[in-house]
Design a protein around this motif. Structure first.
Motif, short mmCIF file in Angstrom:
data_model
loop_
_atom_site.label_atom_id
_atom_site.label_comp_id
_atom_site.label_asym_id
_atom_site.label_seq_id
_atom_site.Cartn_x
_atom_site.Cartn_y
_atom_site.Cartn_z
N UNK A 85 0.84 -1.20 0.00
CA UNK A 85 0.00 0.00 0.00
C UNK A 85 0.87 1.25 0.00
N UNK A 86 1.89 1.27 0.85
CA UNK A 86 2.79 2.43 0.90
C UNK A 86 3.49 2.63 -0.43
N UNK A 87 3.86 1.54 -1.09
CA UNK A 87 4.54 1.65 -2.39
C UNK A 87 3.62 2.27 -3.44
N UNK A 88 2.34 1.97 -3.36
CA UNK A 88 1.39 2.54 -4.32
C UNK A 88 1.13 4.02 -4.04
N UNK A 89 1.30 4.44 -2.79
CA UNK A 89 0.97 5.80 -2.40
C UNK A 89 2.16 6.75 -2.38
N UNK A 90 3.37 6.22 -2.52
CA UNK A 90 4.56 7.06 -2.45
C UNK A 90 5.40 6.90 -3.70
N UNK A 91 6.35 7.81 -3.86
CA UNK A 91 7.22 7.77 -5.03
C UNK A 91 8.67 7.48 -4.69
N UNK A 92 9.02 7.51 -3.43
CA UNK A 92 10.41 7.28 -3.04
C UNK A 92 10.52 6.22 -1.98
N UNK A 93 11.73 5.84 -1.71
CA UNK A 93 11.96 4.79 -0.73
C UNK A 93 11.94 5.31 0.71
N UNK A 94 12.00 6.64 0.88
CA UNK A 94 12.04 7.19 2.23
C UNK A 94 10.80 6.77 3.03
N UNK A 95 9.62 6.90 2.43
CA UNK A 95 8.39 6.54 3.13
C UNK A 95 8.19 5.03 3.20
N UNK A 96 8.78 4.32 2.30
CA UNK A 96 8.63 2.87 2.23
C UNK A 96 9.56 2.15 3.21
N UNK A 97 10.70 2.74 3.51
CA UNK A 97 11.71 2.06 4.30
C UNK A 97 11.20 1.67 5.70
N UNK A 98 10.39 2.48 6.30
CA UNK A 98 9.84 2.14 7.62
C UNK A 98 9.13 0.79 7.56
N UNK A 99 8.31 0.58 6.55
CA UNK A 99 7.56 -0.67 6.41
C UNK A 99 8.48 -1.84 6.06
N UNK A 100 9.48 -1.57 5.25
CA UNK A 100 10.46 -2.61 4.90
C UNK A 100 11.24 -3.05 6.15
N UNK A 101 11.58 -2.10 6.97
CA UNK A 101 12.28 -2.41 8.23
C UNK A 101 11.40 -3.27 9.13
N UNK A 102 10.10 -2.97 9.18
CA UNK A 102 9.18 -3.78 9.99
C UNK A 102 9.14 -5.20 9.48
N UNK A 103 9.12 -5.38 8.16
CA UNK A 103 9.10 -6.72 7.57
C UNK A 103 10.38 -7.48 7.94
N UNK A 104 11.51 -6.82 7.81
CA UNK A 104 12.78 -7.46 8.14
C UNK A 104 12.85 -7.81 9.63
N UNK A 105 12.40 -6.91 10.47
CA UNK A 105 12.41 -7.17 11.92
C UNK A 105 11.52 -8.37 12.25
N UNK A 106 10.37 -8.47 11.60
CA UNK A 106 9.49 -9.61 11.84
C UNK A 106 10.20 -10.91 11.48
N UNK A 107 10.82 -10.94 10.31
CA UNK A 107 11.50 -12.15 9.85
C UNK A 107 12.61 -12.53 10.83
N UNK A 108 13.35 -11.56 11.29
CA UNK A 108 14.46 -11.84 12.21
C UNK A 108 13.95 -12.29 13.59
N UNK A 109 12.76 -11.85 13.96
CA UNK A 109 12.17 -12.28 15.25
C UNK A 109 11.62 -13.69 15.19
#
Length: 132
Positions: A27-51
């Motif tokens: 959803x964030x990727x569809x609503x934004x044009x840069x990685x700045x706004x997307x990175x927060x969500x990507x970090x959450x995904x990575x943190x979940x996987x590592x947990x």
């Protein structure tokens, strides 16, 4: 992404949380044009996987299912995760899609972009605070 394991059984308990995080990324990727706004969500995904290392097989299957429909945000998500995790099953699945494309052959470039993330010299790494 459906909530079943690759073995056909029910998905692990945290499946809903991971599915929600993935949906937030897309959803964030569809609503934004840069990685700045997307990175927060990507970090959450990575943190979940590592947990949840105990869910690696299930999580691999979920990531592989994403590469077959590379809509907005999928390339970023797979690339971000795999640059850190280097899961061989995902790399092999991407290589298979590059070598033997199914459906839209224009997806080859998207698959190549995902594959590039496995390299230490990933050309898009500077787009993300974590890797720059």
């Amino acid at each position: 992404m459906e909530n079943t394991s690759r073995h056909g059984g029910p998905a692990p308990e945290p499946a809903a949380e991971f599915t929600n995080i993935i949906q937030e990324v897309l959803t964030a990727a569809e609503e934004t044009y840069g990685t700045e706004d997307l990175e927060y969500h990507l970090e959450r995904a990575l943190a979940f996987v590592k947990r949840h290392p105990e869910l690696k097989d299930w999580l691999e299957s979920q990531v592989i299912s994403l590469i077959d429909s590379p809509r907005e945000g999928v390339v970023e998500l797979v690339s971000f995760l795999m640059h850190d995790l280097h899961w061989e099953a995902v790399r092999e699945a991407i290589i298979e899609r590059v070598r033997h494309p199914k459906g839209d052959v224009s997806n080859i470039r998207l698959h190549e972009a995902m594959l590039d993330a496995f390299s230490d010299s990933w050309r898009d790494r500077d787009l993300y605070t974590r890797f720059s």
